[in-house]
Design a protein around this motif. Structure first.
Motif, PDB file in Angstrom:
ATOM      1  N   TYR A  51       0.824  -1.213   0.000  1.00  0.00           N
ATOM      2  CA  TYR A  51       0.000   0.000   0.000  1.00  0.00           C
ATOM      3  C   TYR A  51       0.858   1.264   0.000  1.00  0.00           C
ATOM      4  CZ  TYR A  51      -4.301  -2.606   0.514  1.00  0.00           C
ATOM      5  OH  TYR A  51      -5.372  -3.443   0.286  1.00  0.00           O
ATOM      6  N   LEU A  52       2.012   1.218   0.649  1.00  0.00           N
ATOM      7  CA  LEU A  52       2.905   2.378   0.641  1.00  0.00           C
ATOM      8  C   LEU A  52       3.413   2.661  -0.772  1.00  0.00           C
ATOM      9  CD1 LEU A  52       4.992   1.775   3.896  1.00  0.00           C
ATOM     10  CD2 LEU A  52       3.281   3.559   3.510  1.00  0.00           C
ATOM     11  N   PHE A  53       3.825   1.603  -1.476  1.00  0.00           N
ATOM     12  CA  PHE A  53       4.343   1.800  -2.829  1.00  0.00           C
ATOM     13  C   PHE A  53       3.222   2.102  -3.824  1.00  0.00           C
ATOM     14  CE2 PHE A  53       8.219   0.171  -1.050  1.00  0.00           C
ATOM     15  CZ  PHE A  53       9.211   0.790  -1.796  1.00  0.00           C
ATOM     16  N   GLN A  54       2.005   1.675  -3.485  1.00  0.00           N
ATOM     17  CA  GLN A  54       0.868   2.081  -4.319  1.00  0.00           C
ATOM     18  C   GLN A  54       0.702   3.596  -4.254  1.00  0.00           C
ATOM     19  OE1 GLN A  54      -2.926   0.235  -3.396  1.00  0.00           O
ATOM     20  NE2 GLN A  54      -4.045   1.861  -4.432  1.00  0.00           N
ATOM     21  N   LYS A  55       0.882   4.148  -3.057  1.00  0.00           N
ATOM     22  CA  LYS A  55       0.788   5.602  -2.895  1.00  0.00           C
ATOM     23  C   LYS A  55       1.881   6.315  -3.689  1.00  0.00           C
ATOM     24  CE  LYS A  55      -2.807   6.323  -0.422  1.00  0.00           C
ATOM     25  NZ  LYS A  55      -3.927   7.119  -1.010  1.00  0.00           N
ATOM     26  N   LYS A  56       3.078   5.733  -3.668  1.00  0.00           N
ATOM     27  CA  LYS A  56       4.174   6.334  -4.434  1.00  0.00           C
ATOM     28  C   LYS A  56       3.865   6.293  -5.924  1.00  0.00           C
ATOM     29  CE  LYS A  56       9.098   5.995  -5.492  1.00  0.00           C
ATOM     30  NZ  LYS A  56       9.154   7.453  -5.732  1.00  0.00           N
ATOM     31  N   ALA A  57       3.277   5.168  -6.374  1.00  0.00           N
ATOM     32  CA  ALA A  57       2.919   5.033  -7.788  1.00  0.00           C
ATOM     33  C   ALA A  57       1.896   6.091  -8.184  1.00  0.00           C
ATOM     34  CB  ALA A  57       2.366   3.635  -8.050  1.00  0.00           C
ATOM     35  N   GLU A  58       0.951   6.358  -7.276  1.00  0.00           N
ATOM     36  CA  GLU A  58      -0.055   7.387  -7.550  1.00  0.00           C
ATOM     37  C   GLU A  58       0.588   8.771  -7.609  1.00  0.00           C
ATOM     38  OE1 GLU A  58      -2.842   6.818  -4.423  1.00  0.00           O
ATOM     39  OE2 GLU A  58      -3.708   4.986  -5.290  1.00  0.00           O
TER      40      GLU A  58
END
Length: 248
Positions: A51-58
């Motif tokens: 979920y942390l890297f999903q935020k970075k991707a966004e």
């Protein structure tokens, strides 16, 4: 359903249900460690990192890239096709009549082959074989003692014991003598490509077919698998005719 919250990442609550679903998607050998507290901690950290890297991707607007769009289309196509295949297969059932018909058509698959238990003495020459047979006949040696003295087969250490074997496991000449000979009598010499044999058969079990009730569950599984494959192929052909397929 467990609403237990295990962690909160950027406002997203990771529940016990989500954690369990994540574990279920893991390889079977890894699922075996699911009850280990240390393993659970590692899995929870994987979810948090995801979920942390999903935020970075966004933040990096990766969803707007062509690479992401291509991967998304590929994943979408794969997922939809798998769901459609599963729907087709899961809709297939087999009736009791179909199961019995499958059993009748495939009885050979549910049979138990003929088996025999025997001992043997293997020699290089017929003369040696006859000498061993004469000593056994005269009561000078038991079959087992003669095997240890005369046999060239490694089974000599066990008094010539070959254990139990089925049809097709031995060379034809040996097999014919075993399955057609008299029990507990010294048979031979029997010549094969390996030399000359004396054989003593202690038991023969005739081939038989298991009754339907004995293999009912196995029959159901095999009949269902066969029908599912047939339905899959039929639907695939229907779709090919409907939408067209051209191999190049």
């Amino acid at each position: 359903m467990s609403k237990e919250i295990m962690a909160v990442v950027a406002g997203h609550e990771i529940t016990r249900d989500e954690f369990n679903e994540f574990v279920q998607r893991m390889p079977q050998q890894q699922q075996a460690y699911a009850s280990n507290p240390q393993f659970q901690g590692q899995i929870l950290q994987q979810l948090i990192d995801m979920y942390l890297f999903q935020k970075k991707a966004e933040e990096d607007k990766l969803e707007e890239t062509e690479e992401f769009k291509q991967v998304l289309e590929s994943v979408k196509a794969d997922l939809l096709s798998r769901m459609a295949m599963t729907k087709v297969i899961q809709a297939v059932t087999v009736s009791e009549e179909e199961k019995k018909a499958f059993y009748e058509e495939n009885k050979a698959q549910f049979g138990q082959q003929a088996t025999a238990s025997a001992k043997h003495i293997l020699t290089d020459t017929e003369e040696e074989c006859l000498k061993a047979a004469a000593q056994i006949e005269a009561g000078e040696k038991t079959f087992e003692e003669a095997a240890k003295e005369y046999s060239t087969c490694p089974s000599k250490a066990q008094g010539g014991d070959l254990g139990t074997f089925g049809k097709g496991q031995m060379v034809k000449e040996f097999e014919d003598a075993v399955f057609n000979g008299e029990l507990n009598k010294v048979l031979g010499p029997v010549k094969t490509q390996f030399g000359y044999h004396l054989i003593k058969v202690s038991d023969v079990t005739e081939a038989k077919t298991a009754a339907y009730e004995e293999v009912k569950d196995q029959v159901e599984g095999m009949a269902l698998q066969k029908k599912q494959q047939e339905e899959f192929e039929a639907v695939a052909t229907e779709l090919a005719n409907k939408y067209g397929v051209e191999k190049k």
